[in-house]
Design a protein around this motif. Structure first.
Motif, PDB file in Angstrom:
ATOM      1  N   ASN A 173      40.402  43.121  24.577  1.00 23.86           N
ATOM      2  CA  ASN A 173      39.456  42.599  25.564  1.00 23.86           C
ATOM      3  C   ASN A 173      40.095  42.435  26.939  1.00 23.86           C
ATOM      4  O   ASN A 173      39.418  42.489  27.962  1.00 23.86           O
ATOM      5  N   VAL A 174      41.424  42.233  26.955  1.00 24.97           N
ATOM      6  CA  VAL A 174      42.144  42.146  28.243  1.00 24.97           C
ATOM      7  C   VAL A 174      41.965  43.461  29.000  1.00 24.97           C
ATOM      8  O   VAL A 174      41.696  43.476  30.208  1.00 24.97           O
ATOM      9  N   TRP A 175      42.081  44.572  28.248  1.00 22.08           N
ATOM     10  CA  TRP A 175      41.930  45.892  28.890  1.00 22.08           C
ATOM     11  C   TRP A 175      40.503  46.097  29.367  1.00 22.08           C
ATOM     12  O   TRP A 175      40.267  46.673  30.433  1.00 22.08           O
ATOM     13  N   TYR A 176      39.522  45.627  28.572  1.00 22.48           N
ATOM     14  CA  TYR A 176      38.116  45.764  28.980  1.00 22.48           C
ATOM     15  C   TYR A 176      37.867  45.010  30.298  1.00 22.48           C
ATOM     16  O   TYR A 176      37.216  45.525  31.213  1.00 22.48           O
ATOM     17  N   VAL A 177      38.403  43.793  30.383  1.00 22.68           N
ATOM     18  CA  VAL A 177      38.170  42.981  31.584  1.00 22.68           C
ATOM     19  C   VAL A 177      38.863  43.619  32.788  1.00 22.68           C
ATOM     20  O   VAL A 177      38.305  43.684  33.889  1.00 22.68           O
ATOM     21  N   LEU A 178      40.087  44.116  32.566  1.00 28.84           N
ATOM     22  CA  LEU A 178      40.803  44.796  33.662  1.00 28.84           C
ATOM     23  C   LEU A 178      40.028  46.033  34.122  1.00 28.84           C
ATOM     24  O   LEU A 178      39.930  46.318  35.317  1.00 28.84           O
ATOM     25  N   PHE A 179      39.481  46.749  33.148  1.00 26.87           N
ATOM     26  CA  PHE A 179      38.705  47.950  33.477  1.00 26.87           C
ATOM     27  C   PHE A 179      37.483  47.574  34.316  1.00 26.87           C
ATOM     28  O   PHE A 179      37.156  48.250  35.303  1.00 26.87           O
ATOM     29  N   LEU A 180      36.830  46.489  33.930  1.00 30.77           N
ATOM     30  CA  LEU A 180      35.671  45.992  34.676  1.00 30.77           C
ATOM     31  C   LEU A 180      36.079  45.685  36.124  1.00 30.77           C
ATOM     32  O   LEU A 180      35.357  46.011  37.077  1.00 30.77           O
ATOM     33  N   ALA A 181      37.267  45.077  36.272  1.00 30.13           N
ATOM     34  CA  ALA A 181      37.766  44.758  37.619  1.00 30.13           C
ATOM     35  C   ALA A 181      37.973  46.041  38.430  1.00 30.13           C
ATOM     36  O   ALA A 181      37.669  46.088  39.632  1.00 30.13           O
ATOM     37  N   MET A 182      38.469  47.100  37.776  1.00 31.68           N
ATOM     38  CA  MET A 182      38.698  48.381  38.467  1.00 31.68           C
ATOM     39  C   MET A 182      37.384  48.997  38.953  1.00 31.68           C
ATOM     40  O   MET A 182      37.361  49.770  39.900  1.00 31.68           O
ATOM     41  N   VAL A 183      36.302  48.680  38.257  1.00 33.43           N
ATOM     42  CA  VAL A 183      34.993  49.182  38.682  1.00 33.43           C
ATOM     43  C   VAL A 183      34.457  48.341  39.846  1.00 33.43           C
ATOM     44  O   VAL A 183      33.885  48.870  40.801  1.00 33.43           O
ATOM     45  N   ILE A 184      34.678  47.028  39.758  1.00 34.31           N
ATOM     46  CA  ILE A 184      34.096  46.120  40.768  1.00 34.31           C
ATOM     47  C   ILE A 184      34.829  46.213  42.111  1.00 34.31           C
ATOM     48  O   ILE A 184      34.190  46.206  43.174  1.00 34.31           O
ATOM     49  N   ILE A 185      36.148  46.311  42.082  1.00 39.59           N
ATOM     50  CA  ILE A 185      36.931  46.267  43.336  1.00 39.59           C
ATOM     51  C   ILE A 185      36.437  47.279  44.375  1.00 39.59           C
ATOM     52  O   ILE A 185      36.123  46.905  45.509  1.00 39.59           O
ATOM     53  N   PRO A 186      36.300  48.583  44.021  1.00 39.53           N
ATOM     54  CA  PRO A 186      35.837  49.515  45.064  1.00 39.53           C
ATOM     55  C   PRO A 186      34.394  49.290  45.484  1.00 39.53           C
ATOM     56  O   PRO A 186      33.980  49.723  46.563  1.00 39.53           O
ATOM     57  N   MET A 187      33.618  48.604  44.611  1.00 41.06           N
ATOM     58  CA  MET A 187      32.227  48.325  45.002  1.00 41.06           C
ATOM     59  C   MET A 187      32.171  47.259  46.097  1.00 41.06           C
ATOM     60  O   MET A 187      31.248  47.233  46.905  1.00 41.06           O
ATOM     61  N   VAL A 188      33.185  46.384  46.100  1.00 37.86           N
ATOM     62  CA  VAL A 188      33.228  45.322  47.115  1.00 37.86           C
ATOM     63  C   VAL A 188      34.033  45.781  48.332  1.00 37.86           C
ATOM     64  O   VAL A 188      33.628  45.567  49.478  1.00 37.86           O
ATOM     65  N   TYR A 189      35.177  46.405  48.057  1.00 36.76           N
ATOM     66  CA  TYR A 189      36.038  46.912  49.136  1.00 36.76           C
ATOM     67  C   TYR A 189      36.199  48.421  48.987  1.00 36.76           C
ATOM     68  O   TYR A 189      37.115  48.873  48.291  1.00 36.76           O
ATOM     69  N   PRO A 190      35.307  49.226  49.599  1.00 30.06           N
ATOM     70  CA  PRO A 190      35.426  50.688  49.471  1.00 30.06           C
ATOM     71  C   PRO A 190      36.805  51.184  49.923  1.00 30.06           C
ATOM     72  O   PRO A 190      37.325  50.731  50.940  1.00 30.06           O
TER      73      PRO A 190
END
Lengths: 208, 289
Positions: B26-43
């Motif tokens: 689940n740590v990897w899932y959450v990190l993966f989610l962060a990798m998706v969100i970061i560019p959505m907030v900071y292109p």
């Protein structure tokens, strides 16, 4: 500003439930998944009923187009599949569907899906462009070796086995390409969900 | 002494990598989610190379008749809206602003495509282009019947199309007045994430010299028919939509989506590499694999 639209709140609650599986499988996630499935099936059924009504029943009853009795009866025949006793009747509906499907697609499939792609990709050679030329050569080699890989009636040995091995590499390469393709699709789906949550529900402005 | 120190160092390395391998998934899932969100907030504005597929996609559209009529078919499912929506919005904007084409959408995949087309239409600033619904653009929603319906749209349009997605009767939509079949269109644009729908479109609404057929689809689905039956395509499983935005000079969100895919795929690549490296290190140091 957070949206006050009730529909968006339902979508947001279900989306968060769907994403909650990354932490742990839970009831919220299952409710979200089952709701999606139920809503999809409901949407299908309603659309099908409206279509049957608009395209068959209304023209039959209001406009008197009696020939429409035939597709209506064939449609009812399809529904008989749920009956243990009269399930055989559904074969007539299915046979009609298969026949129409083959007739409609069969007339164009050879030209549009076999002859045109082969003519335009393999038979058109642009020797002036080295990259295109190399692409054509790789295409033909991969096509032949992959087809030979599935030649199962001859024992795999000698030169044939080596050629088939090349075909196997091309198949592995293609499967390798499909893996990230589907990952990207899943990432796109997740991103869509996050966009709904961030921009539409929470009101965070979209960066441009 | 030296041997004992080396053994201790090995033990530390082993413990680190064993702990790494033992991390909860689940740590990897959450990190993966962060990798998706970061560019959505900071292109991140990562560089984008434009493929020949996308160039041909634009060239085919440019070849179609100015002021003509485009048949759009939005056939991706809800999950495919991530890449599908920006690609379709950009394409429609291009057709309207550069080609002055009228737009007719008809979906053939499943009932939800009617709503997904509305989502696309909601992102296009029709009013600023002077476009009027029913006159310059229309959403006919989903037509049930798979290939039989696709064939009927091509040859017997008026029998199949009775009303639009919003419930307006066909007779109240001037844009449909002189449409009788596929020959009344000057361009076909199909957007899908299913191979079956593309095959139906290729068979029933084929490309002709006067009516190019272009698509938004996975490269693996389009490549067997390109070039030939498909004149060009935007690879929705890759950076295709972003490439079209850059090539056509239409600002949109696909470039951000491309950043998301690049960063998340990079993360996946690093995770896979690290998994293999840690496996071999733990194995070579005599740990449990």
């Amino acid at each position: 500003m957070v949206s006050l639209e009730p529909g968006l709140w339902i979508a947001a609650i279900l989306s968060i439930g769907y994403l909650s599986v990354v932490v742990k499988d839970n009831v919220w996630y299952r409710v979200a998944v089952e709701t999606l499935l139920g809503a999809s099936v409901g949407n299908w059924v309603v659309t099908a009923l409206l279509t049957v009504n608009a395209q068959a029943i209304t023209p039959l009853v209001i406009d008197g187009q009696v020939m429409l009795i035939i597709p209506i009866l064939l449609g009812i025949a399809l529904l008989m599949a749920v009956s243990a006793r009269y399930g055989w009747v559904s074969r007539y509906g299915n046979a009609w569907l298969m026949g129409v499907g083959c007739g409609i697609s069969g007339t164009t499939v050879v030209k549009q899906m076999i002859i045109v792609p082969i003519a335009d990709s393999i038979l058109t050679w642009n020797v002036a462009d080295a990259a295109v030329l190399l692409g054509r050569i790789v295409l033909i080699v991969s096509l032949v070796t992959t087809l030979l890989y599935f030649l199962l009636t001859i024992e795999r040995k000698g030169y044939l086995a080596r050629v088939q091995q090349v075909g196997r590499y091309f198949i592995m390469l293609m499967m390798g390409i499909f893996l990230p393709t589907h990952q990207n699709w899943n990432i796109g789906a997740m991103q869509q969900m996050l966009q709904l949550l961030m921009h539409q529900w929470l009101g965070i402005p979209e960066p441009m | 002494m030296v041997e004992a120190k080396a053994k201790e160092e090995k033990g530390i390395v082993l413990r680190i990598f064993e702990a790494y391998r033992g991390l909860n998934q689940n740590v990897w899932y959450v990190l993966f989610l962060a990798m998706v969100i970061i560019p959505m907030v900071y292109p991140l504005a990562l560089p984008i190379g434009i493929s020949q597929y996308t160039r041909d996609f634009k060239a085919a559209i440019d070849r179609s008749k100015d002021g003509g009529r485009a048949l759009i078919s939005i056939n991706y499912c809800t999950g495919g809206e991530g890449p599908g929506l920006p690609a379709m919005v950009d394409t429609i904007k291009y057709l309207v602003t550069r080609k002055q084409m009228t737009i007719v959408n008809v979906g053939i995949l499943m009932p939800v495509v009617g709503q997904l087309a509305e989502n696309v239409f909601a992102k296009v600033p029709w009013d600023s282009y002077g476009y009027v619904y029913g006159v310059d653009y229309v959403n006919l929603g989903f037509i049930i019947g798979q290939e039989a319906a696709v064939a009927a749209i091509a040859t017997d349009f008026k029998t199949v199309i009775k009303q639009d997605y919003r419930g307006n009767p066909a007779s109240a939509l001037p844009i449909l007045d002189d449409i009788y079949g596929i020959d009344d269109f000057d361009l076909v644009v199909e957007g899908t994430d299913y191979s079956g729908q593309l095959h139906m479109v290729i068979r029933q609404w084929p490309s002709t010299p006067d009516r190019p057929l272009v698509t938004h689809v996975f490269a693996g689905t389009a490549l067997p028919f390109y070039p030939g039956s498909v004149d060009g395509f935007v690879d929705t499983a890759g950076a295709g939509p972003a490439e079209f935005e850059v090539l056509a000079g239409i600002p949109g969100t696909a470039v951000i989506n491309s950043d998301v895919i690049s960063l998340s795929q990079l993360f996946l690549l690093i995770v896979v590499l690290m998994a293999n490296i840690s496996y071999w290190i733990v194995r070579s140091l005599g740990g449990k694999t």
